[in-house]
Motif scaffolding. Structure first.
Motif, PDB file in Angstrom:
ATOM      1  N   THR A 283     -32.496   8.458  16.439  1.00  0.00           N
ATOM      2  CA  THR A 283     -31.683   8.879  15.577  1.00  0.00           C
ATOM      3  C   THR A 283     -31.552  10.205  15.199  1.00  0.00           C
ATOM      4  OG1 THR A 283     -33.635   8.972  13.702  1.00  0.00           O
ATOM      5  CG2 THR A 283     -32.543   6.610  14.013  1.00  0.00           C
ATOM      6  N   GLY A 284     -30.418  10.684  14.489  1.00  0.00           N
ATOM      7  CA  GLY A 284     -30.200  11.901  14.106  1.00  0.00           C
ATOM      8  C   GLY A 284     -29.193  12.199  12.869  1.00  0.00           C
TER       9      GLY A 284
ATOM     10  N   LEU B  69     -37.265  19.545  14.030  1.00  0.00           N
ATOM     11  CA  LEU B  69     -36.033  18.697  14.145  1.00  0.00           C
ATOM     12  C   LEU B  69     -34.813  19.416  14.065  1.00  0.00           C
ATOM     13  CD1 LEU B  69     -37.277  15.459  12.277  1.00  0.00           C
ATOM     14  CD2 LEU B  69     -37.783  16.238  14.544  1.00  0.00           C
ATOM     15  N   ASN B  70     -34.950  20.520  13.413  1.00  0.00           N
ATOM     16  CA  ASN B  70     -33.572  21.446  13.323  1.00  0.00           C
ATOM     17  C   ASN B  70     -32.818  21.821  14.599  1.00  0.00           C
ATOM     18  OD1 ASN B  70     -33.894  22.125  10.337  1.00  0.00           O
ATOM     19  ND2 ASN B  70     -35.969  22.914  11.107  1.00  0.00           N
ATOM     20  N   ASN B  71     -31.548  21.527  14.335  1.00  0.00           N
ATOM     21  CA  ASN B  71     -30.586  21.663  15.630  1.00  0.00           C
ATOM     22  C   ASN B  71     -31.053  20.956  16.810  1.00  0.00           C
ATOM     23  OD1 ASN B  71     -29.149  23.811  14.066  1.00  0.00           O
ATOM     24  ND2 ASN B  71     -30.769  25.079  14.145  1.00  0.00           N
ATOM     25  N   ASP B  72     -31.666  20.067  16.538  1.00  0.00           N
ATOM     26  CA  ASP B  72     -32.231  19.046  17.592  1.00  0.00           C
ATOM     27  C   ASP B  72     -33.486  19.584  18.763  1.00  0.00           C
ATOM     28  OD1 ASP B  72     -30.674  16.685  16.887  1.00  0.00           O
ATOM     29  OD2 ASP B  72     -28.813  17.325  18.121  1.00  0.00           O
ATOM     30  N   ALA B  73     -34.003  20.957  17.963  1.00  0.00           N
ATOM     31  CA  ALA B  73     -34.716  21.585  19.068  1.00  0.00           C
ATOM     32  C   ALA B  73     -35.745  20.634  19.641  1.00  0.00           C
ATOM     33  CB  ALA B  73     -35.646  22.476  18.148  1.00  0.00           C
ATOM     34  N   ASP B  74     -36.350  19.635  19.069  1.00  0.00           N
ATOM     35  CA  ASP B  74     -37.271  18.549  19.595  1.00  0.00           C
ATOM     36  C   ASP B  74     -36.797  17.780  20.789  1.00  0.00           C
ATOM     37  OD1 ASP B  74     -35.637  17.316  17.555  1.00  0.00           O
ATOM     38  OD2 ASP B  74     -37.201  15.590  17.607  1.00  0.00           O
ATOM     39  N   LEU B  75     -35.525  17.357  20.525  1.00  0.00           N
ATOM     40  CA  LEU B  75     -34.700  16.534  21.494  1.00  0.00           C
ATOM     41  C   LEU B  75     -34.505  17.466  22.544  1.00  0.00           C
ATOM     42  CD1 LEU B  75     -33.459  13.877  22.176  1.00  0.00           C
ATOM     43  CD2 LEU B  75     -31.500  14.480  21.014  1.00  0.00           C
ATOM     44  N   LYS B  76     -33.960  18.523  22.644  1.00  0.00           N
ATOM     45  CA  LYS B  76     -33.714  19.436  23.756  1.00  0.00           C
ATOM     46  C   LYS B  76     -34.926  19.561  24.542  1.00  0.00           C
ATOM     47  CE  LYS B  76     -29.701  21.579  21.316  1.00  0.00           C
ATOM     48  NZ  LYS B  76     -29.464  22.748  20.442  1.00  0.00           N
ATOM     49  N   LYS B  77     -36.097  19.921  23.786  1.00  0.00           N
ATOM     50  CA  LYS B  77     -37.369  20.263  24.406  1.00  0.00           C
ATOM     51  C   LYS B  77     -37.731  19.253  24.893  1.00  0.00           C
ATOM     52  CE  LYS B  77     -40.968  22.684  25.833  1.00  0.00           C
ATOM     53  NZ  LYS B  77     -40.775  23.896  26.606  1.00  0.00           N
ATOM     54  N   HIS B  78     -37.594  17.845  24.686  1.00  0.00           N
ATOM     55  CA  HIS B  78     -38.128  16.524  25.147  1.00  0.00           C
ATOM     56  C   HIS B  78     -37.311  16.545  26.570  1.00  0.00           C
ATOM     57  CE1 HIS B  78     -38.621  12.207  26.112  1.00  0.00           C
ATOM     58  NE2 HIS B  78     -37.363  11.942  26.231  1.00  0.00           N
ATOM     59  N   GLU B  79     -36.082  16.669  26.469  1.00  0.00           N
ATOM     60  CA  GLU B  79     -35.272  16.368  27.775  1.00  0.00           C
ATOM     61  C   GLU B  79     -35.655  17.512  28.911  1.00  0.00           C
ATOM     62  OE1 GLU B  79     -31.358  16.953  26.040  1.00  0.00           O
ATOM     63  OE2 GLU B  79     -31.345  14.580  25.433  1.00  0.00           O
ATOM     64  N   GLU B  80     -35.866  18.644  28.254  1.00  0.00           N
ATOM     65  CA  GLU B  80     -36.527  19.825  29.334  1.00  0.00           C
ATOM     66  C   GLU B  80     -37.821  19.202  29.964  1.00  0.00           C
ATOM     67  OE1 GLU B  80     -38.231  23.829  28.463  1.00  0.00           O
ATOM     68  OE2 GLU B  80     -36.404  23.696  27.638  1.00  0.00           O
ATOM     69  N   VAL B  81     -38.759  18.608  29.151  1.00  0.00           N
ATOM     70  CA  VAL B  81     -40.070  18.220  29.849  1.00  0.00           C
ATOM     71  C   VAL B  81     -39.875  17.151  30.733  1.00  0.00           C
ATOM     72  CG1 VAL B  81     -42.207  16.940  29.044  1.00  0.00           C
ATOM     73  CG2 VAL B  81     -41.232  19.211  27.730  1.00  0.00           C
TER      74      VAL B  81
ATOM     75  N   ILE C 266     -27.504   8.694  11.832  1.00  0.00           N
ATOM     76  CA  ILE C 266     -26.957   8.069  12.995  1.00  0.00           C
ATOM     77  C   ILE C 266     -27.650   7.879  14.120  1.00  0.00           C
ATOM     78  CG2 ILE C 266     -24.779   9.002  12.379  1.00  0.00           C
ATOM     79  CD1 ILE C 266     -25.152  11.145  14.782  1.00  0.00           C
ATOM     80  N   VAL C 267     -27.407   6.735  14.906  1.00  0.00           N
ATOM     81  CA  VAL C 267     -28.082   6.817  16.155  1.00  0.00           C
ATOM     82  C   VAL C 267     -27.255   7.834  17.230  1.00  0.00           C
ATOM     83  CG1 VAL C 267     -28.683   4.997  18.015  1.00  0.00           C
ATOM     84  CG2 VAL C 267     -28.669   4.210  15.746  1.00  0.00           C
ATOM     85  N   GLN C 268     -28.191   8.604  17.386  1.00  0.00           N
ATOM     86  CA  GLN C 268     -27.815   9.652  18.483  1.00  0.00           C
ATOM     87  C   GLN C 268     -27.625   9.343  19.941  1.00  0.00           C
ATOM     88  OE1 GLN C 268     -29.032  13.251  16.692  1.00  0.00           O
ATOM     89  NE2 GLN C 268     -28.952  14.253  18.528  1.00  0.00           N
ATOM     90  N   THR C 269     -28.862   8.634  20.524  1.00  0.00           N
ATOM     91  CA  THR C 269     -28.639   8.080  21.722  1.00  0.00           C
ATOM     92  C   THR C 269     -29.244   6.886  21.829  1.00  0.00           C
ATOM     93  OG1 THR C 269     -30.977   9.092  22.287  1.00  0.00           O
ATOM     94  CG2 THR C 269     -28.893  10.514  22.739  1.00  0.00           C
ATOM     95  N   GLU C 270     -29.025   6.001  22.873  1.00  0.00           N
ATOM     96  CA  GLU C 270     -29.555   4.806  23.018  1.00  0.00           C
ATOM     97  C   GLU C 270     -29.666   4.393  24.532  1.00  0.00           C
ATOM     98  OE1 GLU C 270     -27.271   0.244  22.419  1.00  0.00           O
ATOM     99  OE2 GLU C 270     -27.094   1.874  20.707  1.00  0.00           O
ATOM    100  N   ASN C 271     -30.510   4.274  25.066  1.00  0.00           N
ATOM    101  CA  ASN C 271     -30.731   4.095  26.479  1.00  0.00           C
ATOM    102  C   ASN C 271     -31.944   3.270  26.914  1.00  0.00           C
ATOM    103  OD1 ASN C 271     -32.901   5.722  26.105  1.00  0.00           O
ATOM    104  ND2 ASN C 271     -31.642   7.491  27.041  1.00  0.00           N
ATOM    105  N   PRO C 272     -31.893   2.385  28.189  1.00  0.00           N
ATOM    106  CA  PRO C 272     -32.959   1.607  28.460  1.00  0.00           C
ATOM    107  C   PRO C 272     -34.021   2.547  29.223  1.00  0.00           C
ATOM    108  CG  PRO C 272     -31.018   1.548  30.098  1.00  0.00           C
ATOM    109  CD  PRO C 272     -30.602   2.451  29.165  1.00  0.00           C
ATOM    110  N   ALA C 273     -35.339   2.179  29.164  1.00  0.00           N
ATOM    111  CA  ALA C 273     -36.254   2.706  29.599  1.00  0.00           C
ATOM    112  C   ALA C 273     -36.358   2.812  31.074  1.00  0.00           C
ATOM    113  CB  ALA C 273     -37.765   1.899  29.168  1.00  0.00           C
TER     114      ALA C 273
END
Length: 188
Positions: free
Chosen positions: A19-20, A60-72, A28-35
């Motif tokens: 969510t985001g 969580l600001n500016n999707d910092a956590d999401l960007k870092k997760h994707e990077e990891v 909102i649901v920001q992304t949705e994907n199968p494992a």
């Protein structure tokens, strides 16, 4: 079998919903994907990562956590534990799979979602955990064993790095020496 990428167990698939917020601040649901699953130990277990954080508390600001997760995840270097952060991971265990004794330098919450699992400790103690049970692993040497002849077991783990644990003057760090393959020990 599920149609989720790489899944090897007979258990149902997992979909991740992140969510985001929209520009008005509404959820909102920001992304949705199968494992996406990865098999280990001759397909006797499979892992999928639900999410990671790389700092505590999470930003969580500016999707910092999401960007870092994707990077990891894209870097492909995530260990069992994410330094200074958390890992949410699902693990499917095959019937009668070989247990792997190990220790992570982390505080782990392991929740049985499907089936049953034996928690084995290096002291020789063992407990049978059933659906809904939780194990709080505090940097202990342990293994998981699915005792079923036919049914897969699914667990959800949330791991948080902990400070180095010292018992009796001995530093008890991560120990993956009993893992059967270097693939398991180095790339989860």
């Amino acid at each position: 079998m599920s149609s989720n990428p790489g899944q090897i167990s007979t258990l149902g698939g997992i979909t991740r919903y992140i969510t985001g917020h929209d520009t008005a601040g509404k959820a909102i649901v920001q992304t949705e994907n199968p494992a996406e699953w990865k098999a280990y130990e001759n397909k006797s277990m499979a892992f999928t990562v639900g999410y990671t954080t790389s700092q505590f508390p999470a930003d969580l600001n500016n999707d910092a956590d999401l960007k870092k997760h994707e990077e990891v995840i894209e870097a492909g270097q995530l260990g069992l534990v994410n330094p200074n952060g958390t890992v949410c991971r699902f693990v499917d265990f095959a019937p009668k799979g070989a247990p792997l004794m190990h220790r992570t330098q982390s505080l782990d919450y392991g929740i049985v979602l499907e089936g049953e699992i034996e928690m084995l400790l290096d002291s020789g103690e063992k407990r049978l955990l059933k659906k809904g049970d939780i194990a709080v692993q505090r940097a202990t040497m342990h293994a998981w064993h699915n005792p079923s002849e036919t049914e897969w077991t699914r667990m959800l783990f949330v791991l948080q790095e902990c400070k180095p644990l010292v018992v009796g003057g001995q530093d008890l760090g991560e120990d993956l020496t009993q893992a059967h393959t270097s693939e398991f020990a180095s790339n989860r």
